[in-house]
Motif scaffolding. Sequence first.
Motif, PDB file in Angstrom:
ATOM      1  N   PHE A  92       0.826  -1.206   0.000  1.00 29.06           N
ATOM      2  CA  PHE A  92       0.000   0.000   0.000  1.00 29.06           C
ATOM      3  C   PHE A  92       0.866   1.265   0.000  1.00 29.06           C
ATOM      4  N   THR A  93       2.004   1.230   0.674  1.00 26.62           N
ATOM      5  CA  THR A  93       2.902   2.388   0.611  1.00 26.62           C
ATOM      6  C   THR A  93       3.442   2.576  -0.802  1.00 26.62           C
ATOM      7  N   ALA A  94       3.847   1.485  -1.446  1.00 24.25           N
ATOM      8  CA  ALA A  94       4.346   1.580  -2.817  1.00 24.25           C
ATOM      9  C   ALA A  94       3.264   2.129  -3.743  1.00 24.25           C
ATOM     10  N   ALA A  95       2.018   1.688  -3.550  1.00 27.80           N
ATOM     11  CA  ALA A  95       0.908   2.198  -4.358  1.00 27.80           C
ATOM     12  C   ALA A  95       0.676   3.677  -4.078  1.00 27.80           C
ATOM     13  N   ALA A  96       0.834   4.083  -2.814  1.00 31.73           N
ATOM     14  CA  ALA A  96       0.678   5.504  -2.463  1.00 31.73           C
ATOM     15  C   ALA A  96       1.729   6.347  -3.176  1.00 31.73           C
ATOM     16  N   GLU A  97       2.951   5.851  -3.262  1.00 33.08           N
ATOM     17  CA  GLU A  97       4.012   6.580  -3.958  1.00 33.08           C
ATOM     18  C   GLU A  97       3.680   6.743  -5.440  1.00 33.08           C
ATOM     19  N   LEU A  98       3.108   5.703  -6.037  1.00 35.05           N
ATOM     20  CA  LEU A  98       2.714   5.781  -7.444  1.00 35.05           C
ATOM     21  C   LEU A  98       1.555   6.753  -7.633  1.00 35.05           C
ATOM     22  N   ALA A  99       0.556   6.705  -6.740  1.00 33.80           N
ATOM     23  CA  ALA A  99      -0.561   7.648  -6.821  1.00 33.80           C
ATOM     24  C   ALA A  99      -0.076   9.080  -6.630  1.00 33.80           C
ATOM     25  N   TYR A 100       0.882   9.252  -5.750  1.00 36.81           N
ATOM     26  CA  TYR A 100       1.481  10.574  -5.533  1.00 36.81           C
ATOM     27  C   TYR A 100       2.094  11.094  -6.834  1.00 36.81           C
ATOM     28  N   LEU A 101       2.843  10.235  -7.531  1.00 35.17           N
ATOM     29  CA  LEU A 101       3.451  10.650  -8.795  1.00 35.17           C
ATOM     30  C   LEU A 101       2.385  11.005  -9.823  1.00 35.17           C
ATOM     31  N   ALA A 102       1.312  10.212  -9.870  1.00 32.71           N
ATOM     32  CA  ALA A 102       0.219  10.530 -10.791  1.00 32.71           C
ATOM     33  C   ALA A 102      -0.380  11.893 -10.468  1.00 32.71           C
ATOM     34  N   GLY A 103      -0.510  12.210  -9.176  1.00 33.07           N
ATOM     35  CA  GLY A 103      -1.005  13.519  -8.775  1.00 33.07           C
ATOM     36  C   GLY A 103      -0.066  14.626  -9.181  1.00 33.07           C
ATOM     37  N   TRP A 104       1.228  14.402  -8.998  1.00 32.71           N
ATOM     38  CA  TRP A 104       2.246  15.412  -9.339  1.00 32.71           C
ATOM     39  C   TRP A 104       2.213  15.707 -10.840  1.00 32.71           C
ATOM     40  N   MET A 105       2.123  14.646 -11.647  1.00 33.48           N
ATOM     41  CA  MET A 105       2.104  14.830 -13.091  1.00 33.48           C
ATOM     42  C   MET A 105       0.825  15.531 -13.533  1.00 33.48           C
ATOM     43  N   SER A 106      -0.300  15.194 -12.918  1.00 32.27           N
ATOM     44  CA  SER A 106      -1.558  15.865 -13.246  1.00 32.27           C
ATOM     45  C   SER A 106      -1.505  17.341 -12.869  1.00 32.27           C
ATOM     46  N   ALA A 107      -0.924  17.643 -11.707  1.00 26.18           N
ATOM     47  CA  ALA A 107      -0.793  19.038 -11.287  1.00 26.18           C
ATOM     48  C   ALA A 107       0.091  19.811 -12.254  1.00 26.18           C
ATOM     49  N   ASP A 108       1.127  19.165 -12.775  1.00 24.14           N
ATOM     50  CA  ASP A 108       2.025  19.823 -13.722  1.00 24.14           C
ATOM     51  C   ASP A 108       1.289  20.183 -15.008  1.00 24.14           C
ATOM     52  N   MET A 109       0.286  19.410 -15.345  1.00 19.16           N
ATOM     53  CA  MET A 109      -0.520  19.695 -16.528  1.00 19.16           C
ATOM     54  C   MET A 109      -1.754  20.533 -16.205  1.00 19.16           C
ATOM     55  N   MET A 110      -1.818  21.030 -14.953  1.00 21.75           N
ATOM     56  CA  MET A 110      -2.939  21.835 -14.484  1.00 21.75           C
ATOM     57  C   MET A 110      -4.269  21.099 -14.601  1.00 21.75           C
ATOM     58  N   ILE A 112      -6.460  19.983 -12.429  1.00 25.45           N
ATOM     59  CA  ILE A 112      -6.611  20.249 -11.006  1.00 25.45           C
ATOM     60  C   ILE A 112      -7.401  19.155 -10.294  1.00 25.45           C
ATOM     61  N   GLY A 113      -8.553  18.803 -10.858  1.00 20.01           N
ATOM     62  CA  GLY A 113      -9.375  17.778 -10.222  1.00 20.01           C
ATOM     63  C   GLY A 113      -8.676  16.437 -10.128  1.00 20.01           C
ATOM     64  N   PRO A 114      -8.165  15.882 -11.251  1.00 24.32           N
ATOM     65  CA  PRO A 114      -7.445  14.610 -11.158  1.00 24.32           C
ATOM     66  C   PRO A 114      -6.249  14.656 -10.214  1.00 24.32           C
ATOM     67  N   ALA A 115      -5.531  15.771 -10.180  1.00 22.28           N
ATOM     68  CA  ALA A 115      -4.389  15.871  -9.267  1.00 22.28           C
ATOM     69  C   ALA A 115      -4.841  15.717  -7.820  1.00 22.28           C
ATOM     70  N   GLN A 116      -5.915  16.385  -7.461  1.00 24.57           N
ATOM     71  CA  GLN A 116      -6.436  16.263  -6.097  1.00 24.57           C
ATOM     72  C   GLN A 116      -6.893  14.846  -5.809  1.00 24.57           C
ATOM     73  N   ARG A 117      -7.530  14.222  -6.815  1.00 25.66           N
ATOM     74  CA  ARG A 117      -8.007  12.851  -6.630  1.00 25.66           C
ATOM     75  C   ARG A 117      -6.835  11.918  -6.341  1.00 25.66           C
ATOM     76  N   TYR A 118      -5.750  12.050  -7.095  1.00 21.14           N
ATOM     77  CA  TYR A 118      -4.609  11.154  -6.895  1.00 21.14           C
ATOM     78  C   TYR A 118      -3.883  11.450  -5.577  1.00 21.14           C
ATOM     79  N   TYR A 119      -3.758  12.723  -5.236  1.00 17.04           N
ATOM     80  CA  TYR A 119      -3.128  13.045  -3.951  1.00 17.04           C
ATOM     81  C   TYR A 119      -3.946  12.492  -2.792  1.00 17.04           C
ATOM     82  N   LEU A 120      -5.268  12.646  -2.888  1.00 20.20           N
ATOM     83  CA  LEU A 120      -6.131  12.110  -1.838  1.00 20.20           C
ATOM     84  C   LEU A 120      -6.056  10.583  -1.800  1.00 20.20           C
ATOM     85  N   MET A 121      -5.952   9.970  -2.976  1.00 27.13           N
ATOM     86  CA  MET A 121      -5.758   8.532  -3.026  1.00 27.13           C
ATOM     87  C   MET A 121      -4.469   8.153  -2.299  1.00 27.13           C
ATOM     88  N   ALA A 122      -3.398   8.922  -2.518  1.00 20.83           N
ATOM     89  CA  ALA A 122      -2.128   8.642  -1.842  1.00 20.83           C
ATOM     90  C   ALA A 122      -2.276   8.755  -0.329  1.00 20.83           C
TER      91      ALA A 122
END
Length: 340
Positions: A92-110, A112-122
């Motif tokens: 679950f920690t490894a999955a959280a790290e991957l979800a975090y990266l997905a959030g970071w990449m989504s935030a970089d592309m602005m 906003i909603g998907p980035a928050q979803r992935y960060y919250l998933m993390a």
Amino acid sequence: MLHRRTTLTLGLYALGAAALPGPAHTITSRTGPTRRGGPGDVGRIRETTAAFGRMDDLYGGGHARGAVAAYLADDVAPLLRGTTGRARPALFTAAAELAYLAGWMSADMMRIGPAQRYYLMAVRLADEAGDDLMRSMALRSLAVQAVELGHHRVGRDLADAAADGIRTGSPARTKAWIAGMCAEAIAAATHDQRRAHTLLRTAEAELEHADSRTDDAVTGNYRRESFSHQVGLTLTHLGDLSGAEEHFAASVDSRRPVERRTRVLIGARLALTQLNRQHPDAAARTVLDLRGDLSGVASTRVHQALSKVRTGWRNATADDRIGEADRLLATLAGTSGPRR
């Protein structure tokens, strides 16, 4: 503390400019195949996350973002649904790290909603793993996003929540990373110079004593040049543009070749600061120095910042250097000639 931090994170949904998907915990409750995972799967997920992270550093969040999301949904989620026993927390920690990266990449592309979803998933995956440190790291990045969107008080609260999760024995590099964000958020929300500078000193002291390797985990790249960038952002919120320019320049100059996206983003922020100080010629030199990196980076944050740079010098494009820099940005934007 748990309820306070969870409420803060759930409340961030109000910041989303796009419609948000359902609760992030559905990754573990969807119907579909399940597989039992073990230590080998943890290592594989972390290696894959690291590879995607290297691509993000080089090319920005627009490169392979869909592949990261698909890997999380199609390969990792079945393991989360099917694994019990001693391997489950690490998985679950490894999955959280991957979800975090997905959030970071989504935030970089602005996105906003998907980035928050992935960060919250993390955050929720870290909760499931009992990993307070990973939870704090995801909350910190939610704070970054909130401040960038102009929701400064929410960003301050999220940064405070991230700091709440730091425990005795947490890596000094991580403490520095979070303290620096607290400084930026305080500066943005309250303009409290004394408190912001105190937090920056705390971050610097922790970084001086950091003993974790710089390629460890999610916070491994928090280095001196990262701290300089954080100082620049904090000073910008405090109105010290001269100091901000100095620290942004130091951060850009010391970035490694593999950090193309970060170098370009901070370079764009440096150019904006120079324009705000009424130095369009310096901003043009900054942009031209980034010429070799600009074309390969897919980042909406970068392109929005560079668009603001073009707007800032639109009345000065008769200057040869500024005109050259403007033509470069016009080509990248898919336009021709000076922006009017």
